[in-house]
Design an enzyme around this catalytic site. Structure first.
Site, PDB file in Angstrom:
ATOM      1  N   ARG A   1      -8.129   3.462  -8.248  1.00 48.84           N
ATOM      2  CA  ARG A   1      -8.212   4.038  -6.899  1.00 48.84           C
ATOM      3  C   ARG A   1      -8.376   2.898  -5.912  1.00 48.84           C
ATOM      4  NH1 ARG A   1      -8.622   9.275  -8.056  1.00 48.84           N
ATOM      5  NH2 ARG A   1      -8.152   9.822  -5.918  1.00 48.84           N
TER       6      ARG A   1
ATOM      7  N   ASP B   1       4.347   5.227   4.774  1.00 46.24           N
ATOM      8  CA  ASP B   1       3.220   5.527   3.885  1.00 46.24           C
ATOM      9  C   ASP B   1       3.803   5.983   2.549  1.00 46.24           C
ATOM     10  OD1 ASP B   1       1.075   6.482   2.498  1.00 46.24           O
ATOM     11  OD2 ASP B   1       0.219   7.629   4.164  1.00 46.24           O
TER      12      ASP B   1
ATOM     13  N   GLU C   1     -16.793 -10.882   1.507  1.00 49.87           N
ATOM     14  CA  GLU C   1     -16.217 -10.597   2.827  1.00 49.87           C
ATOM     15  C   GLU C   1     -15.333 -11.746   3.277  1.00 49.87           C
ATOM     16  OE1 GLU C   1     -19.342  -9.731   5.578  1.00 49.87           O
ATOM     17  OE2 GLU C   1     -19.550  -7.659   4.891  1.00 49.87           O
TER      18      GLU C   1
ATOM     19  N   THR D   1      -1.382   3.875  -1.524  1.00 44.89           N
ATOM     20  CA  THR D   1      -2.477   3.907  -2.486  1.00 44.89           C
ATOM     21  C   THR D   1      -1.977   3.205  -3.739  1.00 44.89           C
ATOM     22  OG1 THR D   1      -1.702   6.026  -3.338  1.00 44.89           O
ATOM     23  CG2 THR D   1      -3.430   6.110  -1.662  1.00 44.89           C
TER      24      THR D   1
ATOM     25  N   LYS E   1      -1.563   6.495  -7.546  1.00 39.43           N
ATOM     26  CA  LYS E   1      -0.713   7.664  -7.776  1.00 39.43           C
ATOM     27  C   LYS E   1       0.426   7.254  -8.725  1.00 39.43           C
ATOM     28  CE  LYS E   1      -2.459   9.640  -3.534  1.00 39.43           C
ATOM     29  NZ  LYS E   1      -2.235  10.042  -2.125  1.00 39.43           N
TER      30      LYS E   1
ATOM     31  N   TYR F   1     -20.106 -10.113  -3.738  1.00 39.08           N
ATOM     32  CA  TYR F   1     -19.710  -9.913  -2.338  1.00 39.08           C
ATOM     33  C   TYR F   1     -18.713 -10.980  -1.910  1.00 39.08           C
ATOM     34  CZ  TYR F   1     -21.452  -6.104   0.391  1.00 39.08           C
ATOM     35  OH  TYR F   1     -21.591  -4.876   0.938  1.00 39.08           O
TER      36      TYR F   1
HETATM   37  C1  LIG Z   1      -3.029  10.165  -1.062  1.00 38.72           C
HETATM   38  C2  LIG Z   1      -2.474   9.814   0.265  1.00 38.72           C
HETATM   39  C3  LIG Z   1      -3.235   9.142   1.229  1.00 38.72           C
HETATM   40  C4  LIG Z   1      -4.717   8.925   1.136  1.00 38.72           C
HETATM   41  O1  LIG Z   1      -5.198   8.318   0.048  1.00 38.72           O
HETATM   42  P1  LIG Z   1      -6.749   8.449  -0.341  1.00 38.72           P
HETATM   43  O2  LIG Z   1      -6.887   7.372  -1.329  1.00 38.72           O
HETATM   44  O3  LIG Z   1      -6.929   9.834  -0.888  1.00 38.72           O
HETATM   45  O4  LIG Z   1      -7.561   8.219   0.892  1.00 38.72           O
HETATM   46  C5  LIG Z   1      -2.606   8.749   2.402  1.00 38.72           C
HETATM   47  N1  LIG Z   1      -1.317   9.019   2.621  1.00 38.72           N
HETATM   48  C6  LIG Z   1      -0.566   9.699   1.735  1.00 38.72           C
HETATM   49  C7  LIG Z   1       0.869   9.963   2.040  1.00 38.72           C
HETATM   50  C8  LIG Z   1      -1.123  10.119   0.535  1.00 38.72           C
HETATM   51  O5  LIG Z   1      -0.377  10.814  -0.330  1.00 38.72           O
END
Ligand SMILES: *Cc1c(COP(=O)(O)O)cnc(C)c1O
Length: 416
Positions: free
Chosen positions: A231, A196, A52, A222, A225, A50
């Site tokens: 993740r 994003d 925090e 994220t 991807k 932990y």
């Molecule tokens: C995949 C994605 C998210 C969310 O990610 P998670 O890990 O699935 O919660 C947010 N914004 C965009 C543009 C994404 O492609």
């Protein structure tokens, strides 16, 4: 005791998923294969700890090692993306985006983002999301004639609704994001601009897509991807003020203890992403996407916006006489993993839409190139055409057989 000994049922299922991933041509644009090194970091004793708080200011003792790991991850994120601040604690992309709302908005404030049916994300203010329920969403889309975002429309909407926060980026956008244009609109209306880059972070890191740095106030991504990490997620900012607000929003605003095993794996992925090999991969992702798009266009597929600039292709199957869902299901049975997806101005329902969404990060991570993309395009055409004629069983079986040779020739990273 080993997993196989303690829980043979789960151990077997994990093996089965490993085989499935090895034997499938994965075309889902938000997925990838992480390296052995990233997998290894994920499955470690760091999960026991932990911590925090942030390095040097924790609420638990025993942070001698964790502080170092998190600091390394932060330093690598800063240097890879060229930002002054990074927070590597968000549990995933959606919580990372929630932290942006908490940092800069009050409930009821106006947020502008791309509508979900046009390729935005749920967390950009879509109605079923907390972000659409607790804030006032304004949505932009794409032009019907071009399939591209119309920056004049974005500006007009922003001037009319005066959002406090603007999101750019999304989940089904096959074209480059114009970060400078979004930044100038955000400045004009006094909004915070959040880029994003969840889908394209790996392309940006590898120099295959322009960066939002210097344009967006905050950057959310994220890590799992195109960036090819575990993740997880990161938030980045250039100004001290924005960074402080984001840090407070992540902890204690939204989260408790960070997932330290994930933090370590993020650090490893960021190290990998700073190598010349990763830049080659990022550029090949785009080259493969273009080659696959060309093959599909030559075979009469209708691509939203007419093609792609990045890793992703959105196909409107209306011209092929089949809907997205039956096509995606048949393709999956043939070993081609895609997802059905709405297309802009889709006359069909979201659970049974007109399109499928594909992408090239995973096949590129396996080492495939343009020749393999043309073959994949040909298989997709054969399966989709057969489904439209309601005579797909033989074709699915034959394609699956041919495809096994390809997956055997290009083993996926991280798999046994
Ligand atoms: C995949 C994605 C998210 C969310 O990610 P998670 O890990 O699935 O919660 C947010 N914004 C965009 C543009 C994404 O492609």
């Amino acid at each position: 005791m080993s997993l196989a000994h303690v829980d043979p049922e789960i151990a077997e299922l994990i093996k089965a998923e490993e085989r499935r991933q090895a034997d499938t041509v994965k075309l889902i644009p938000s997925e990838n294969y992480v390296s052995r090194a990233v997998l290894e970091a994920t499955g470690t004793v760091l999960t026991n700890k932990y911590s925090e708080g942030y390095a040097g200011k924790r609420y638990y003792e025993g942070q001698q090692v964790i502080d170092q790991i998190e600091s390394i991850a932060i330093d690598r994120a800063k240097s890879l993306f060229g930002v002054n601040h990074a927070n590597v604690q968000p549990y995933s992309g959606s919580p990372a985006n929630l932290a942006i709302y908490l940092a800069f908005l009050q409930p009821g404030d106006t947020v502008m983002g791309m509508g979900l049916p046009f390729g935005g994300h749920l967390t950009h203010g879509w109605s079923v999301s907390a972000t659409g329920k607790w804030f006032t969403p304004v949505r932009y889309g794409v032009r019907e004639d071009t399939g591209r975002i119309d920056m004049d429309e974005v500006r007009a909407l922003a001037l009319e609704h005066r959002p406090k926060l603007i999101f750019c980026g999304g989940t089904a956008i096959p074209r480059e994001i114009d970060f400078p244009a979004f930044a100038s609109i955000a400045r004009e209306v006094g909004a915070v601009l959040a880029a994003d880059i969840a889908h394209i972070a790996g392309l940006i890191a590898g120099g295959a897509h322009p960066s939002p740095v210097g344009h967006a106030d905050v950057i959310s991504t994220t890590t799992h991807k195109t960036l090819r990490g575990p993740r997880g997620a990161m938030l980045m900012a250039t100004s001290d003020e924005h960074a402080t607000a984001l840090n407070k929003a992540v902890f204690p605003g939204l989260q408790g203890g960070p997932h330290n095993h994930t933090t370590a794996a993020i650090a490893v992925a960021l190290k990998e992403a700073s190598t010349p090999e990763f830049s080659v991969y990022a550029h090949q992702v785009v080259a493969n996407s273009r080659a696959l798009a060309e093959e599909l266009l030559a075979r009469g597929f209708d691509l939203v916006s007419g093609g792609t600039d990045n890793h992703l292709i959105l196909i409107d199957l209306t011209s092929k006489g089949v809907a997205g869902k039956p096509a995606a299901k048949a393709l999956d049975r043939a070993g081609l993993e895609t997802n059905y997806n709405t297309v802009p101005f889709d006359p069909r329902k979201p659970f049974d839409p007109s399109g499928i969404r594909i992408g090239t990060p995973s096949v590129t991570s396996r080492g495939m190139g343009e020749a393999e993309m043309r073959q994949i395009g040909a298989w997709m055409d054969e399966v989709v055409t057969a489904v439209a004629k309601d005579d797909a069983e033989d074709v699915i079986a034959r394609v699956h057989g041919e495809l096994s040779e390809l997956t055997a020739r290009f083993p996926a990273p991280g798999l046994a």
